[in-house]
Design an enzyme around this catalytic site. Structure first.
Site, short mmCIF file in Angstrom:
data_model
loop_
_atom_site.label_atom_id
_atom_site.label_comp_id
_atom_site.label_asym_id
_atom_site.label_seq_id
_atom_site.Cartn_x
_atom_site.Cartn_y
_atom_site.Cartn_z
CB THR A 111 -0.84 -0.01 1.31
OG1 THR A 111 -1.81 -1.02 1.18
CG2 THR A 111 -1.50 1.32 1.60
NE ARG A 126 -9.56 -6.34 3.42
CZ ARG A 126 -8.46 -5.59 3.46
NH1 ARG A 126 -8.11 -4.86 2.43
NH2 ARG A 126 -7.71 -5.58 4.53
CB VAL A 127 -13.67 -1.69 2.09
CG1 VAL A 127 -12.96 -0.35 2.24
CG2 VAL A 127 -14.51 -1.70 0.81
N GLY A 128 -10.55 -2.51 3.20
CA GLY A 128 -9.67 -2.50 4.38
C GLY A 128 -9.67 -1.15 5.05
CG ASP A 129 -5.97 0.11 6.68
OD1 ASP A 129 -5.82 -0.95 6.03
OD2 ASP A 129 -5.10 1.00 6.71
CB THR A 140 1.03 0.63 5.19
OG1 THR A 140 1.27 -0.67 4.62
CG2 THR A 140 2.30 1.07 5.91
CG HIS A 185 -4.04 -7.61 9.25
ND1 HIS A 185 -4.73 -7.94 10.38
CD2 HIS A 185 -4.66 -8.28 8.23
CE1 HIS A 185 -5.72 -8.77 10.08
NE2 HIS A 185 -5.69 -9.00 8.79
N1 ASP Z 1 -3.71 -1.82 4.80
C1 ASP Z 1 -3.92 -2.40 3.51
C2 ASP Z 1 -5.21 -3.19 3.54
O1 ASP Z 1 -5.43 -3.93 4.47
C3 ASP Z 1 -2.81 -3.29 3.05
C4 ASP Z 1 -1.42 -2.72 3.20
O2 ASP Z 1 -1.17 -1.77 3.91
O3 ASP Z 1 -0.51 -3.25 2.53
O4 ASP Z 1 -5.96 -3.10 2.61
#
Ligand code: ASP
Length: 310
Positions: free
Chosen positions: A169, A197-200, A220, A222
């Site tokens: 990311t 799926r939507v992450g942070d 960045t 998990h």
């Molecule tokens: N934080 C990002 C996500 O979970 C992935 C990443 O930082 O590499 O979508």
């Protein structure tokens, strides 16, 4: 007031074969962002320019080169935020857009909303004449091979951030000569994520936050862990209590590790120009430009300083 820009290219166990290109990519993006500030541009313009450079670089998991979801497709998330007004714009699960950070900025500036998702975001992109590309044009041969290799999300995800392979990311934070801060974050997410799926990364307070009263952060790592502790806001709440940007990042990342066993990284800048690049993964490619030149690193405690290229 001295201008500063800091960028990251993702926190994870970056393999040696990607190390050189990752460091070169973040250095170039930091210089790109700083050149905007040097010309008198705003922090917002600087973070957008830096993140666009990273999205265009296939080494990173954003824009061109993004990871693929369980259906083998690209779905992108991004956020941008202006610390002066708290205005922000985000997009999630968008396809066919090579620079989602600019679409996020358009959401901020041209709509009355904070986030558009999926087909709605793509329709909006079309309505403002943003160029789209066939999804396949954004997929690299490297990612297609990795996706085939790691089709098992469940074993993949915890390994990704806590030991091996994954992501990149990208993100940027900046303070401009007027003391305004801004942040931007952009990602393809986690390889083999469920469709939708939507992450942070696109979520305000988690993947990024910017407020002239405290600073700007881009995160960045998990995503599900970052969301649970709202990492960007957590870091700034420590800053608000008088801690340095570096201590605030370390404390917050440690909290995320202890509380939900998640690893990650963050870049932070304060309105007075203090900055930090911190991570609990094996590596994070980062670079910064301040009045002392270009700084960069990859491994824990690695910090090099160079003159800015002319
Ligand atoms: N934080 C990002 C996500 O979970 C992935 C990443 O930082 O590499 O979508």
């Amino acid at each position: 007031m001295s201008a500063v820009v800091v960028v990251h290219g993702g926190a994870w166990a970056i393999p040696n074969e990607l190390a050189k290109a990752s460091v070169a990519g973040v250095k170039a993006a930091a210089c790109e962002g700083y050149s905007v500030l040097k010309r008198g541009g705003s922090a917002l313009d600087a973070v957008e320019a830096a993140v666009r450079a990273l999205e265009d670089n296939t080494v990173f998991n954003a824009g061109h080169g993004a990871t693929l979801n369980a259906d083998g497709e690209v779905e992108l998330d991004a956020i941008i935020m202006d610390g002066k007004t708290l205005a922000n714009g985000a997009v999630s699960s968008v396809k066919n857009i090579t620079n989602p950070v600019s679409l996020a900025r358009a959401v901020m500036e041209k709509t009355s909303h904070c986030m558009l998702t999926s087909t709605g975001a793509n329709q909006f992109a079309e309505s403002i004449g943003m160029v789209t590309v066939p999804s396949e044009a954004m997929v690299t041969a490297y990612e297609r091979t990795e996706w085939e290799k790691h089709k098992n999300y469940v074993t993949g995800v915890m390994e990704d951030f806590n030991s091996q392979w994954a992501h990149d990311t990208v993100g940027a934070v900046a303070v401009d000569c007027a003391g305004n801060v801004a942040c931007a974050t952009s990602t393809g997410g986690i390889r083999n994520k469920m469709v939708g799926r939507v992450g942070d990364s696109s979520i305000i307070g988690s993947g990024g936050y910017a407020d002239n009263m405290s600073g700007a952060v881009s995160c960045t790592g998990h995503g599900e862990s970052i969301l649970k502790v709202t990492l960007a806001r957590l870091i700034l709440s420590h800053v608000e209590q008088g801690k340095s940007v570096s201590d605030s990042s370390q404390l917050s990342l440690k909290y995320m590790g202890d509380r939900v066993q998640g690893a990650g990284g963050a870049i932070v800048v304060s309105p007075s120009g203090q900055w930090a690049a911190t991570f609990t993964t094996e590596r994070m490619a980062w670079a910064a430009v301040d009045h002392d030149g270009l700084w960069f690193g990859l491994d824990p405690n690695e910090r090099h300083n160079e003159q800015l290229p002319q």
